[in-house]
Design an enzyme around this catalytic site. Structure first.
Site, short mmCIF file in Angstrom:
data_model
loop_
_atom_site.label_atom_id
_atom_site.label_comp_id
_atom_site.label_asym_id
_atom_site.label_seq_id
_atom_site.Cartn_x
_atom_site.Cartn_y
_atom_site.Cartn_z
N LEU A 191 0.77 -1.24 -0.17
CA LEU A 191 -0.19 0.02 -0.14
C LEU A 191 0.92 1.42 -0.09
CD1 LEU A 191 -2.77 -1.00 2.62
CD2 LEU A 191 -2.92 -1.06 0.17
N GLY A 192 1.95 1.04 0.64
CA GLY A 192 2.91 2.48 0.71
C GLY A 192 4.15 2.12 1.55
N GLY B 229 7.97 6.15 7.06
CA GLY B 229 9.42 6.44 7.51
C GLY B 229 9.90 5.14 8.33
N PHE B 230 8.92 4.30 8.87
CA PHE B 230 9.25 3.37 9.64
C PHE B 230 9.01 1.87 8.91
CE2 PHE B 230 8.24 6.12 13.29
CZ PHE B 230 9.63 6.52 13.53
N GLY B 231 8.72 1.78 7.75
CA GLY B 231 8.55 0.42 6.92
C GLY B 231 7.30 0.39 6.08
N VAL C 72 3.91 -0.84 4.27
CA VAL C 72 2.29 -1.27 4.73
C VAL C 72 1.86 -1.97 3.53
CG1 VAL C 72 0.13 -0.38 5.43
CG2 VAL C 72 2.19 0.91 5.86
N LYS D 168 1.40 -3.10 8.86
CA LYS D 168 2.57 -2.37 8.95
C LYS D 168 3.45 -2.91 9.45
CE LYS D 168 4.22 1.88 11.60
NZ LYS D 168 3.79 2.86 12.47
N ASP E 13 3.87 13.92 14.92
CA ASP E 13 4.21 13.44 13.74
C ASP E 13 3.02 13.52 12.86
OD1 ASP E 13 5.92 12.98 11.38
OD2 ASP E 13 5.71 10.78 11.62
#
Length: 763
Positions: free
Chosen positions: A453-454, A457-459, A461, A475, A572
């Site tokens: 899906l995308g 910044g942390f990995g 999805v 995620k 964030d």
């Protein structure tokens, strides 16, 4: 450790590839293929008797011709061509079918479990077994043909009086049932009978516990003896032959004679005199040396090769026709004199007798299961060297296995520690519904790129589907990301405790080894930035939709700051962290960097600044100070991006060096807001609502935190329907930009006590 596991997996796969002793429901045995027992002693496959085209399934000694067949499955129903197939049927039985899928033979037992759990295995004793997950449900040893092997039991059911018999072949080349049979006396006496049809032709006499009294010359140690047991509690009477290994067999010949045969395939230093006779089952001519003794060779060139030596055979009945050497009073002297005499082929030193030597053929040798004497057979030096090499190979294999076992133990200890660590992590994540890693792998199609899906910044999805059909967003935290275990637990605990229609809902999580995974409700329209900054899709965001999104985000932040059980600072908030459901309702996501505040705490500071370029408030970016007003600043940036349809981090005015915030204030201050509004909504928007939203956005992005409204005031201003609001001050804070800056330029700053900013690291 990963390399070790890969190597062990490869080794295991290699060993399984070598093992061809089993069948599974998905692996039938076709004509031309065979099963070979793990010790490579027995072989099962299709064969044709000499002079016949009919095909039978049988078991024979491996590496010998099928003339040594020991057991036949389809004696009465041969396959007429090579289309036969031995397989596990849907009922779980072992069956033989022809090319027309007609069953010619079956194990014909009742199977109570799923046939997929059944296996067939050929053992090193010649027994073919059909197994379920726990038990042997059928075995060939219970259905002998004409040959008796070690471990077989010939049974008489004393309830039904059914006698389990050995039956001869019809002829030497026809395995159909012949005229002769052998079994236990049906009158229940402890005797073995051979019948021709129904007429008894031979009986063994009663069993006295050591011998059959009717077998002339039979001794208690004779060929390891018989043992007859009466299992009255089972209603059956058995006899079985107790030999030392699978090399012994009894064959009831087609002419009614009972033959005792011994097969020895690995006699060190010796080979059959006639290979053809040996392969056809005729072993009467015996063996000859593979390598001539050095003392018997032509020594004219002076080279006799390696010196002869002796191979020790333990626990044997010594061969006949020995010579007694009364002058050799010790075993070492006996060995020396035999080695010096070229005609001496073997020796033994027997307590009470002394040195015995053999100069002729070694005949009438038996190997006992216990007792017996040691016989030393003279062999050429090269044969003994081969033996030593084999021993060396065995030693090396044992060492390698020991190393593997040691590494396996180390791995198990490591795995136990990892498991304990995972259990501790899971205990700390008790507020989250735990899912197994395997179930997540299955739901996402092994994290297929087509389900991506995308990438945050942390990995990445991924989209997934649970077995019940529920769609999820997975995620998977990257190991190289900045979010460690603490951030992960933070997100789990926060979202599991927060419930609001404008916050994304956490469905579950997974912690296994280095894997840290969060499972959210699936948002079919993904994130807001996919629409807002796309030239085509942004037209789907009319002003009414954008206004509902702005209000929803504001209500979600108000819940975090004031109305939830925990007072939470998101830290964030950005356009890519706003997800849209099927009705385009906004949901705030990604709480990895969120912080919990006490009810009476207003502000704190950190030496580690994390966030996204373009959304961080001046006091947070410059000094590490954050509060609820930090989120308010991010909301103001987000609001102005929604109105303009442009990214703050990359905006550049063509006629000046204004950033998006300065351009918004200039447009609003000069009463020229229409120039700032996204061109795709200018004709559909409400001027009053747009003006009110710009006013709120500019109030939120003021430089000083105290000048910004809190989220309760923001919600009131958005929903009040009036434009009578405080006037914003001109924003002066603007970070220096470059052409490479993007919205995803999330960074991590470490602040020291003596400097405003000491280091800037991109992630």
């Amino acid at each position: 450790m990963n390399s070790l596991l890969l190597f062990l997996s490869f080794t295991s796969l290699f060993l399984r590839t070598l093992s061809t002793d089993s069948l599974t429901p998905t692996q039938p045995l076709t004509d031309g293929s065979t099963l070979i027992s793990s010790g490579q002693i027995f072989e099962l496959g299709f064969f044709s008797p000499q002079g016949s085209a009919k095909r039978y399934v049988g078991i024979w000694y491996h590496n010998f011709s099928t003339d040594t067949v020991l057991w036949v499955a389809n004696r009465q129903s041969p396959v007429l061509d090579r289309s036969g197939s031995l397989r596990i049927s849907a009922s779980g039985n072992l069956i033989l079918v022809n090319g027309e899928n007609i069953t010619l033979w079956s194990s014909n037992v009742t199977i109570s479990i799923n046939s997929k759990e059944m296996t067939v295995q050929l053992l090193d004793n010649g027994n073919l077994q059909l197994n379920d997950s726990w038990n042997v449900v059928w075995q060939s040893f219970d259905y002998p043909t004409d040959t008796y092997l070690t471990g077989m039991k010939d049974g008489l059911d004393m309830v039904t009086n059914v006698n389990q018999l050995f039956t001869s072949w019809k002829s030497p080349n026809d395995p159909e049932k012949g005229n002769y049979s052998m079994g236990i006396d049906p009158d229940r006496s402890t005797q073995i009978f051979i019948w021709e049809g129904t007429k008894p032709r031979w009986r063994s006499g009663q069993w006295n516990g050591q011998v059959f009294i009717g077998v002339r010359g039979m001794l208690p140690m004779y060929i390891y003896g018989f043992k007859l047991s009466n299992f009255e509690q089972e209603g059956k009477m058995y006899f079985y032959y107790s030999a030392f290994n699978a090399s012994h067999r009894y064959v009831l010949s087609w002419d009614g004679s009972l033959k005792h045969l011994i097969w020895q395939s690995d006699t060190q230093g010796f080979v059959p005199k006639s290979i053809d006779e040996w392969e056809n089952g005729n072993w009467t001519n015996g063996c000859t040396r593979r390598t001539t003794l050095s003392c018997e060779r032509n020594t004219s060139n002076g080279d006799q090769g390696e010196q002869d030596g002796f191979l020790m055979l333990q626990g044997v009945k010594l061969p006949d026709l020995s010579d007694w050497d009364q002058n050799s009073g010790s075993i070492s002297r006996c060995e020396q004199t035999c080695l010096a005499n070229c005609s001496c082929k073997a020796y033994s030193f027997v307590t009470g007798i002394g040195c015995l030597k053999w100069g002729g053929d070694l005949v009438d040798i038996y190997m006992f299961s216990s007792g017996g004497e040691n016989l030393y057979v003279k062999l050429a030096g090269s044969e003994l060297a081969t033996k030593k090499k084999k021993i060396l190979v065995v030693i090396i294999v044992i060492i390698v296995l020991a190393v593997f076992i040691s590494l396996g133990c180390i791995y198990l200890v490591f795995k136990k520690r990892v498991t304990a660590r995972d259990e501790e992590k899971n205990r700390k994540s008790q507020h989250c519904h735990l899912l197994s890693f395997d179930s997540i792998v299955g739901a996402t199609g092994k994290f297929s790129h087509s389900n991506l899906l995308g990438e945050g910044g942390f990995g990445p999805v991924y989209k997934g589907t649970l077995p019940g059909g529920q769609e999820i967003a997975v995620k998977r935290l990257s190991r190289s990301s900045g979010q460690g275990l603490e951030e992960f637990k933070n997100e789990v605990i926060l979202i599991s405790k927060l419930q609001h229609r404008n916050l994304v809902r956490l469905l579950g999580c997974c912690i296994q080894g280095e894997e840290k995974i969060l499972i959210y409700e699936y948002m079919p329209n993904r994130s807001l930035d996919a629409f807002l900054f796309d030239a085509t899709k942004k037209r789907l965001l009319d002003w009414k939709t954008r206004y509902n999104i702005i209000e929803g985000i504001a209500r979600g932040l108000l819940y975090l700051h004031r109305d939830s059980r925990l007072r939470v600072i998101h830290r964030d908030l950005k356009v890519s962290n706003i997800l849209l459901d099927e009705e385009m309702n906004p949901k705030i996501s990604d709480f990895g960097m969120a912080r919990i505040f006490g009810r009476h705490d207003n502000e704190t500071n950190t030496k580690r600044v994390v966030g996204t370029y373009g959304y961080m408030s001046p006091e947070y970016a410059m000094h590490g100070l954050f509060s609820v007003k930090s989120d308010v600043y991010s909301f103001g940036v987000l609001l102005l991006e929604i109105i303009s349809g442009k990214r703050n981090s990359t905006f550049h005015h063509p006629e000046s060096y204004l950033n998006l915030l300065s351009y918004a204030w200039k447009s609003w201050n000069e009463d020229n807001a229409m120039d700032f509004i996204d061109t795709s909504i200018r004709d559909s928007c409400s001027w009053t609502e747009v003006s009110r939203c710009m006013n709120v956005g500019l109030l939120c992005v003021q430089d000083r935190a105290n000048d910004r409204p809190n989220m309760s005031a923001v919600v009131v201003m958005l929903e009040s329907g009036t434009i009578d609001q405080a006037l914003p001050r001109q924003p002066t804070f603007a970070a220096e930009k470059s052409s490479s800056d993007t919205e995803s330029s999330t960074f991590d700053m470490n602040l020291s006590a003596n400097a405003s900013i000491t280091r800037l690291v991109g992630r």
